[in-house]
Every structure is written in structure tokens, then in C-alpha cells.
Write an enzyme that holds these catalytic residues in place. Structure first.
Site, mmCIF file in Angstrom:
data_model
loop_
_atom_site.group_PDB
_atom_site.id
_atom_site.type_symbol
_atom_site.label_atom_id
_atom_site.label_comp_id
_atom_site.label_asym_id
_atom_site.label_seq_id
_atom_site.Cartn_x
_atom_site.Cartn_y
_atom_site.Cartn_z
ATOM 1 C CD GLU A 1 9.791 -22.067 -11.914
ATOM 2 O OE1 GLU A 1 9.924 -21.214 -11.025
ATOM 3 O OE2 GLU A 1 8.781 -22.766 -12.032
ATOM 4 C CD GLU B 1 9.340 -27.022 -10.366
ATOM 5 O OE1 GLU B 1 8.414 -26.297 -9.964
ATOM 6 O OE2 GLU B 1 10.531 -26.707 -10.286
HETATM 7 C C1 BG6 Z 1 8.078 -23.524 -8.890
HETATM 8 C C2 BG6 Z 1 9.432 -23.633 -8.231
HETATM 9 O O1 BG6 Z 1 7.948 -22.301 -9.493
HETATM 10 O O2 BG6 Z 1 6.984 -23.558 -8.053
HETATM 11 C C3 BG6 Z 1 9.448 -24.530 -7.004
HETATM 12 O O3 BG6 Z 1 10.392 -24.101 -9.147
HETATM 13 C C4 BG6 Z 1 8.237 -24.210 -6.149
HETATM 14 O O4 BG6 Z 1 10.651 -24.342 -6.331
HETATM 15 C C5 BG6 Z 1 6.985 -24.470 -6.966
HETATM 16 O O5 BG6 Z 1 8.198 -24.884 -4.952
HETATM 17 C C6 BG6 Z 1 5.694 -24.250 -6.203
HETATM 18 O O6 BG6 Z 1 5.659 -22.973 -5.653
HETATM 19 P P1 BG6 Z 1 5.431 -22.758 -4.099
HETATM 20 O O7 BG6 Z 1 5.735 -21.346 -3.837
HETATM 21 O O8 BG6 Z 1 4.024 -23.148 -3.853
HETATM 22 O O9 BG6 Z 1 6.383 -23.676 -3.417
#
Ligand code: BG6
Length: 467
Positions: free
Chosen positions: A170, A362
Site C-alpha cells: 500500500e 487483499e
Molecule cells: C490493509 C493492510 O490496509 O488492511 C493490512 O495492508 C491490514 O496490513 C488490513 O491488516 C486490515 O486492516 P486492519 O487495521 O483491520 O488490520
């Protein structure tokens, strides 16, 4: 829906959110070992004992069990990151830490045993703390060289077993949080826009240098960039909202454009001018940037609504990609918008603009899961998670039918891990429940949730069976 036969199905984790063992086998402290509390409370020992990221889910000692669980769902790809601070504990040593390298040898070999292709992120919001303290992260050009040394070490070591590499997780988050994105310890409010864009410039050069290195040394490997890709929606069809939407989208496209076309986009000049940015270029910067990636990977959690006058509307919940409340979509337990159609839009938009293969690196839903005893087995009835992934995978399939080239889909956190933003464990994303509780207690046992079997069937049918 026509998922290609070689479509990559799997999940993604980040070292600092799952490994734990923060001080073992020569690992140095990483900026993430202190986030998010460290920055608020100062870098104290209290912080060290507080942060769940230090313990993770003990993947460092349980990687064999975890990879077996991923293989059990039929994964043919596993995206994970290397903790830079396991390889160069302070960041500026001359020689790498052999024990750290051996750990990832083991992880990679374990994946290969099951026919799982590793997809490695070189830096997932992670940098040795020593570099952050000494150089203020990527604000300093010296860090480009340190990153290069680290990246070349691991690429040279693993190139025979790892074909797919991502440079920075990101990378566009550097504009939103220079700390998270680029290891900059100076608080954002004390930084000028010029300093933030300069930091991003250094990171873009570091990314391009590694792309160049890989292409020149290992022609069969593929390098991708990785962005947080919440597509922007205008709140209304008011032309001013449309303009705001375009400008907000540019903040993301700026990073992809450099990776895809090897130079800054035309609108960069205007962004720099309006923000008083005069980028400092060095002799070969332009040449380095011209080395472009093979594919674009991105995270997609939700779309982001923007408006010219945001004060008229309420803010939605969400992580760093939060926007205004969208009245047309449902929300998760944490109030994050759920918008599968936005993923189809995003895939089409990115393919149309950047003409490169795409990878959904993701996607997932964080929720409070309840572990129950069902038919003699501990499990979680996470129909909400099944619904979420079903609709998003459908959107990927529809995009492929639209003509978009998509290489793969890795769900976020296939095994519960500690959240990036808040270091919580009870915002769970996994198909596997981990008995780690918010106070740090728990047996660390892994339990298959209902979604585990569902995702297994999806993969087995190459996306045809979504029910
Ligand atoms: C993404 C990141 O933005 O969001 C991850 O790359 C992160 O590392 C994921 O875990 C979800 O966000 P969070 O804060 O709920 O873990």
C-alpha cells in the site's frame, strides 16, 4: 464466470501481524513492534509489553501448522511478507542475520511442499526501528540504499523458489500516514507537503531500483507494485463533487502511474505546485523510475465516497481508506462499508487506465467472531464472512468476463492475525480462528471456521461453486 485455469487462489498475511517472536534469533525491533501505542505513549518498555503485535499468533513457531491449514483449503498462492528487521536487525549492518534468512527458507520450502507459490512483500508497513530513529525512515535517501541491500539479499537468496515479488505494501498510504507507509517518526502535522512527497519519491525510486534489479538478474521473476485501492465515488453528481472525486483518485493513481508508465503523471505538476512541492531529483532518478512493474496488485476493502463540501455529510468508519457514509451499502461489525460492486469497478478502472495484469492482494471482512461448540467441534458460524467473499469473488469473476486480466485473489488474514491499524486481535478476518484473546491470553489453538470449508470448495471448483 471464467476464472482462468491458472488463476491463483490464496490468502495474505504480514510478518508483523502474525509472527510474534519479536526478539528471537537475532531479530531487531521494527517500527511495527511499537505501533500503534508506541507513537502515542513514547517508546517505553510498557509499550513493548502492551503491543499484541509482538506476540502475533506465534506464526514464527507454528508456520508448519499454519501452512498446512492453508494447503488444506487448496491454496496455490500464499502472500506473506519478510520482516526486514529479521534480516538486518538495525537496518544498516553490512551482513545479514543468517537465522532470519533461514526462517524464510523454511517458510518457502514448506509452501513448496504443498505446491503453494509464495508471493512475497518486501516491506509490509515494516522497517527496522533503527532506520526510523536514525534516518526518519524514507525521508532520507540513504534508506533507498539500505532497502536495496535488504531486498537484493532476500531476492538473491530465494529467487530459485519465489517467482512473484511486491515491493511496498500500500505504497500510497505514505501520503496518509508517513509513519505507517514509510517509517517516518516525525509526526505528520510537523511535516510539510514537500517533505511527504519527497519521502514518497524516495520510496518510488527504491521500488523501481528493485524492479530493475530483478528484471536484469532474474528474467523469469515478476515484480508488482501494491496500493490501497479504494475507488473514489462522488457523493452526488454535483460537478464540484465530481472534481473532488477526480482529484482524490489522482492521489492513488499518482503511485500506480509511476510504477506502470515509468514517470509521474501529467497532473503531478499541479499537485506539487498547489502543495508547494519542489521535488529534489538526483542524476539517475528519472532512469530508475523508467523501470516499470509486471503487474499491479492492490488491497480492496471498500469504496470511498468524497464530496467538495464534506462538512455536509457524516464520515463512515473504515481504516485508512475511510470516506463519507454511503447510504447505498451495508456495513460490517466495525462499520466499514461493504461494496462488492466497487471491486468490479476498481478492476475495470485500473485495467483501463494502466493496461497491466492485476492481482487482488487483499480483501476481507473484520468481525467479532464467536467460537462455539458445534457437533463436538469448536468452530465459528461465520456466514457473514462467506457472504462477503462470495460477493467479492463474484465481482472478480465478472471483471474477468468484462475482459480484465486478473492473476489472482488472496484474501486478507486467512488465519486470524493482529490488526494493522489498532493492534486488536478481536477484529478477525480469518477462515481459521486463533485462540489469542485481547488481553494476550489464549491457547493459540487454531480452529476451522465454517468459511474454511466454503473457501476450500470455491478453490477446488476454480470459482465456479460459490454456494
Ligand atoms: C490493509 C493492510 O490496509 O488492511 C493490512 O495492508 C491490514 O496490513 C488490513 O491488516 C486490515 O486492516 P486492519 O487495521 O483491520 O488490520
Amino acid at each position: 464466470m471464467s476464472f482462468p485455469a491458472n488463476f491463483m487462489w490464496g490468502g495474505a498475511l504480514a510478518a508483523n501481524q502474525c509472527e510474534g517472536a519479536y526478539d528471537q534469533d537475532g531479530k531487531g525491533l521494527s517500527i511495527q513492534d511499537l505501533l500503534p501505542y508506541g507513537i502515542r505513549k513514547g517508546l517505553s518498555s510498557e509499550v513493548l509489553s502492551d503491543n499484541l503485535k509482538l506476540k502475533g499468533i506465534d506464526h514464527y513457531h507454528r508456520y508448519k501448522e499454519d501452512i498446512a491449514l492453508l494447503a488444506g483449503m487448496g491454496f496455490n498462492v500464499y502472500r506473506f511478507s519478510i520482516a526486514w528487521s529479521r534480516i538486518y536487525p538495525q537496518g544498516d549492518e553490512e551482513e545479514p542475520n543468517e537465522k532470519g534468512l533461514q526462517f524464510y527458507d523454511n517458510v518457502i520450502n514448506e509452501c513448496k511442499k504443498y505446491g503453494i507459490e509464495p508471493l512475497i512483500t518486501l516491506s509490509h508497513y515494516e522497517m527496522p526501528l533503527g532506520i526510523c530513529q536514525k534516518y526518519d525512515g524514507f525521508r532520507s535517501r540513504i534508506v533507498i540504499q539500505l532497502f536495496e541491500r535488504y531486498a537484493k539479499t532476500v531476492i538473491d537468496r530465494y529467487h530459485d523458489r519465489v517467482k512473484y515479488w511486491l515491493t511496498f505494501n500500500e505504497i500510497n498510504v505514505t501520503l496518509i500516514s508517513p509513519l505507517m507507509g514509510a517509517g517516518v517518526i516525525t509526526p505528520k502535522q510537523e511535516l510539510t507537503a514537500a517533505q511527504i512527497y519527497q519521502t514518497a519519491h524516495h520510496q518510488l525510486i527504491a521500488s523501481a531500483k528493485i524492479t530493475k534489479y530483478v528484471h536484469e538478474h532474474y528474467t523469469d521473476l515478476k515484480v508488482g507494485c501494491m496500493v490501497a485501492a479504494a475507488p473514489r465515488y462522488p457523493m452526488t453528481c454535483d460537478p464540484l463533487d465530481m472534481r473532488t472525486m477526480m482529484e482524490s483518485q489522482h492521489e492513488l493513481d499518482y503511485f500506480i502511474h509511476v510504477h506502470a508508465f515509468g514517470k509521474y503523471p501529467y497532473y503531478a505538476q499541479k499537485i506539487w505546485k498547489e502543495n508547494g512541492v519542489v521535488l529534489e531529483w538526483e542524476k539517475d532518478d528519472e532512469m530508475f523510475l523508467s523501470h516499470t512493474v509486471d503487474f499491479i496488485s492492490f488491497s480492496y476493502y471498500n469504496s470511498k465516497v468524497v464530496a467538495f463540501d464534506e462538512s455536509k455529510y457524516s464520515l463512515s468508519n473504515g481504516n485508512m481508506m475511510r470516506g463519507l457514509t454511503n447510504p447505498y451499502v451495508k456495513v460490517s461489525d466495525f462499520g466499514y462499508p461493504i461494496d462488492p460492486q466497487g471491486l468490479r469497478f476498481c478492476l475495470n478502472y485500473l485495467y483501463d487506465h494502466f493496461h497491466l495484469p492485476l492481482f487482488v492482494a487483499e480483501n476481507g471482512i473484520g468481525s467479532y467472531d464467536e467460537l462455539i461448540l458445534d457437533d463436538g467441534k469448536m468452530t465459528v458460524k461465520d456466514d457473514y464472512r462467506i457472504e462477503f467473499h462470495k460477493e467479492h469473488i463474484k465481482a472478480v469473476g465478472e471483471s474477468i468476463d468484462d475482459g480484465v486480466e486478473v492473476w489472482g485473489y488472496t484474501s486478507w488474514g486467512p488465519i486470524d492475525c493482529v490488526s494493522a491499524a489498532t493492534a486488536q486481535i478481536d477484529k478477525r478476518y480469518g477462515f481459521v480462528y486463533v485462540d489469542r484473546q485481547p488481553d494476550g491470553s489464549g491457547s493459540l489453538e487454531r480452529y476451522k471456521k465454517k468459511s474454511y470449508e466454503w473457501y476450500r470448495k470455491v478453490i477446488l471448483s476454480n470459482g465456479q461453486n460459490l454456494d
